[in-house]
Motif scaffolding. Structure first.
Motif, short mmCIF file in Angstrom:
data_model
loop_
_atom_site.label_atom_id
_atom_site.label_comp_id
_atom_site.label_asym_id
_atom_site.label_seq_id
_atom_site.Cartn_x
_atom_site.Cartn_y
_atom_site.Cartn_z
N TYR A 75 0.84 -1.19 0.00
CA TYR A 75 0.00 0.00 0.00
C TYR A 75 0.87 1.24 0.00
O TYR A 75 1.85 1.31 0.74
N GLY A 76 0.50 2.23 -0.82
CA GLY A 76 1.27 3.45 -0.92
C GLY A 76 1.09 4.33 0.30
O GLY A 76 -0.04 4.60 0.73
N ALA A 77 2.21 4.80 0.85
CA ALA A 77 2.17 5.62 2.07
C ALA A 77 1.47 6.95 1.84
O ALA A 77 0.83 7.50 2.74
N ASN A 78 1.56 7.48 0.64
CA ASN A 78 1.05 8.83 0.38
C ASN A 78 -0.44 8.89 0.10
O ASN A 78 -1.08 9.90 0.40
N ASP A 79 -1.00 7.84 -0.48
CA ASP A 79 -2.39 7.97 -0.92
C ASP A 79 -3.27 6.76 -0.63
O ASP A 79 -4.44 6.74 -1.02
N GLU A 80 -2.74 5.75 0.05
CA GLU A 80 -3.55 4.56 0.34
C GLU A 80 -3.57 4.19 1.83
O GLU A 80 -4.17 3.18 2.20
N ILE A 81 -2.96 5.01 2.66
CA ILE A 81 -2.90 4.75 4.10
C ILE A 81 -3.38 6.00 4.84
O ILE A 81 -2.94 7.11 4.55
N LEU A 82 -4.28 5.79 5.79
CA LEU A 82 -4.83 6.88 6.59
C LEU A 82 -4.74 6.50 8.06
O LEU A 82 -5.22 5.44 8.46
N VAL A 83 -4.12 7.36 8.87
CA VAL A 83 -3.97 7.11 10.31
C VAL A 83 -5.21 7.64 11.02
O VAL A 83 -5.62 8.80 10.81
N THR A 84 -5.81 6.82 11.85
CA THR A 84 -7.10 7.13 12.47
C THR A 84 -7.02 7.08 13.99
O THR A 84 -6.05 6.64 14.57
N VAL A 85 -8.10 7.55 14.62
CA VAL A 85 -8.20 7.48 16.08
C VAL A 85 -8.75 6.10 16.43
O VAL A 85 -9.95 5.89 16.57
N GLY A 86 -7.84 5.15 16.55
CA GLY A 86 -8.22 3.78 16.85
C GLY A 86 -8.81 3.06 15.65
O GLY A 86 -9.14 3.66 14.62
N GLY A 87 -8.95 1.74 15.80
CA GLY A 87 -9.57 0.95 14.76
C GLY A 87 -11.05 1.30 14.59
O GLY A 87 -11.62 1.13 13.51
N SER A 88 -11.67 1.82 15.65
CA SER A 88 -13.09 2.15 15.59
C SER A 88 -13.36 3.26 14.58
O SER A 88 -14.33 3.20 13.81
N GLU A 89 -12.50 4.30 14.57
CA GLU A 89 -12.70 5.35 13.56
C GLU A 89 -12.46 4.80 12.17
O GLU A 89 -13.15 5.19 11.21
N ALA A 90 -11.51 3.88 12.04
CA ALA A 90 -11.24 3.28 10.73
C ALA A 90 -12.49 2.59 10.19
O ALA A 90 -12.83 2.73 9.01
N ILE A 91 -13.19 1.86 11.04
CA ILE A 91 -14.43 1.18 10.64
C ILE A 91 -15.50 2.19 10.26
O ILE A 91 -16.19 2.07 9.25
N ASP A 92 -15.64 3.23 11.08
CA ASP A 92 -16.63 4.28 10.83
C ASP A 92 -16.37 4.96 9.49
O ASP A 92 -17.31 5.17 8.69
N LEU A 93 -15.12 5.31 9.22
CA LEU A 93 -14.79 5.97 7.96
C LEU A 93 -15.11 5.09 6.76
O LEU A 93 -15.65 5.55 5.75
N ALA A 94 -14.75 3.82 6.87
CA ALA A 94 -14.98 2.89 5.76
C ALA A 94 -16.45 2.79 5.41
O ALA A 94 -16.84 2.83 4.23
N ILE A 95 -17.29 2.67 6.43
CA ILE A 95 -18.73 2.53 6.19
C ILE A 95 -19.32 3.83 5.68
O ILE A 95 -20.08 3.86 4.70
N ARG A 96 -18.97 4.94 6.29
CA ARG A 96 -19.55 6.22 5.87
C ARG A 96 -19.10 6.64 4.48
O ARG A 96 -19.84 7.32 3.77
N ALA A 97 -17.90 6.26 4.10
CA ALA A 97 -17.39 6.65 2.78
C ALA A 97 -18.04 5.86 1.65
O ALA A 97 -18.03 6.31 0.50
N CYS A 98 -18.62 4.70 1.97
CA CYS A 98 -19.13 3.81 0.92
C CYS A 98 -20.64 3.63 0.92
O CYS A 98 -21.22 3.35 -0.14
N VAL A 99 -21.28 3.77 2.06
CA VAL A 99 -22.68 3.37 2.19
C VAL A 99 -23.62 4.55 1.97
O VAL A 99 -23.51 5.59 2.64
#
Length: 388
Positions: A89-113
């Motif tokens: 995965y590209g460091a510049n455009d494919e990786i996002l640092v989040t506030v815990g894994g919980s925000e990562a899940i929230d972002l994924a769902i909100r960005a797609c659904v």
């Protein structure tokens, strides 16, 4: 007098409180309880990681970072995923640092659904997927996993759940609360169902480092799946960094760009001190992971044998640090069993129904505790069961 039912969001009002939290609240006023409830490592974050955080503070690194996270941290995440799981995965455009894994899940769902989209959620599983889907306007579609399949998702179950409205599949493996793990061959069967569709996979891999009978397998490694997969992960479980609140997403740049915008407006950036600690964890923490994993493995075998000796059935968990014990044969509901165990034996475990209705008849027991603590709990559980 304000009528708050007219003010508050209908979606927020429709949410039920976490079943885990509900049970934990009972413990607040109780003393001398042997608890096997908490889903966090009992290890202290390794010293060299804490030291890196301290150094960052001493040097005055208390500023905002870039929205996506420190560039050196994203570069280390990229190198780590390649080194450990052979994922690029590209460091510049494919990786996002989040506030815990919980925000990562929230972002994924909100960005797609979108409103009306269906999200397939295998259960038993962690409690947040359904409520986040609801808050995004989507519809959770539950697949009840079966004990005879060791709580793994099968291709036939997935195929039967897909409709024209299906937008996303959540893959929560290694699994909380069951300890189930999907092998590469089993994931290939799931991938075959998804190829040729527009269904996105949210692969929650927060327990990826804690697998005991072989290496962790990610569906993103399979042909044609990287382009449709969002991996949510973090530092909480692997490095005993729960309170540092740091996670990350790995996804194609087109998806990452949309998650980035939501993160930018809602969060700004993850905690700076935690990011500097995480850089050190990734650079020099492989040994820490292996040590803690070895200790969990000892505890895993101890608790499985102890439960079997007590007459409680459970399949051997292959990942994470939980046993999903079958307590249904005692003529009590999961909540009744756990409540009586708490009040009569002073042992706290979590009803399986906290993780979905199909968890009825089971209870989650965490082995993220010392062997002494686990042994004491097993003795008390054994006495309780004998009295039943």
């Amino acid at each position: 007098m304000m009528d708050y039912s007219k003010i508050l969001s209908d979606r927020a009002l429709s949410l039920q409180p976490s079943g885990i939290r509900k049970f934990f609240d009972i413990l607040d006023d109780m003393k001398d309880v042997v608890s096997l409830t908490v889903g966090q490592p009992d290890f202290v974050t390794p010293w060299h990681i804490r030291e890196a955080a301290i150094e960052s503070l001493e040097k005055g690194r208390t500023y905002y970072t870039s929205n996506a996270g420190l560039t050196p941290l994203r570069e280390e995440i990229s190198a780590y995923m390649k080194r450990r799981f052979d994922l690029s995965y590209g460091a510049n455009d494919e990786i996002l640092v989040t506030v815990g894994g919980s925000e990562a899940i929230d972002l994924a769902i909100r960005a797609c659904v979108n409103v009306g989209d269906e999200v397939i959620i295998p259960q038993p599983s962690f409690v947040c997927y359904g409520p986040i889907t609801t808050m995004a306007g989507g519809t959770p579609v539950i697949i009840p996993l079966k004990a005879e399949n060791k709580f793994k998702l099968t291709a036939s179950e997935l195929r039967a759940a897909i409709t024209p409205k299906t937008k996303m599949l959540v893959l929560p493996f290694p699994n909380n609360p069951t300890g189930a793990v999907m092998t590469l061959d089993e994931l290939e069967e799931i991938a075959e169902v998804l190829r040729g569709t527009d269904i996105i996979v949210l692969s929650d891999e927060i327990y990826a480092e804690l697998t005991y009978n072989g290496a962790h397998a990610s569906i993103a490694s399979l042909e044609g799946m990287r382009e449709r997969t969002i991996i949510a992960s973090g530092f909480s479980k692997a490095y005993a960094m729960t309170g540092w609140r740091l996670g990350y997403t790995l996804a194609p740049r087109e998806i990452t760009a949309q998650m980035f915008k939501i993160h930018q407006y809602a969060i700004m950036c993850a905690p700076t001190v935690s990011q500097f600690a995480a850089i050190e964890a990734l650079k020099a923490g492989d040994g820490d992971i292996e040590y803690m994993k070895g200790e969990y493995d000892k505890r895993r075998r101890l608790i499985v044998k102890g439960l079997e000796d007590a007459g409680i059935e459970c399949f051997e968990p292959e990942g994470a640090f939980y046993v999903f014990a079958n307590v249904g044969k005692f003529g009590l509901t999961s909540e009744e069993f756990c409540t009586r165990l708490l009040y009569e034996a002073g042992v706290a475990i979590v009803p399986g129904t906290a993780f979905g209705e199909c968890g009825e008849g089971f209870a989650r027991i965490s082995y993220a505790y010392s062997t002494k603590h686990i042994s004491l709990a097993i003795e008390k559980i054994k006495s309780f069961v004998e009295n039943l």
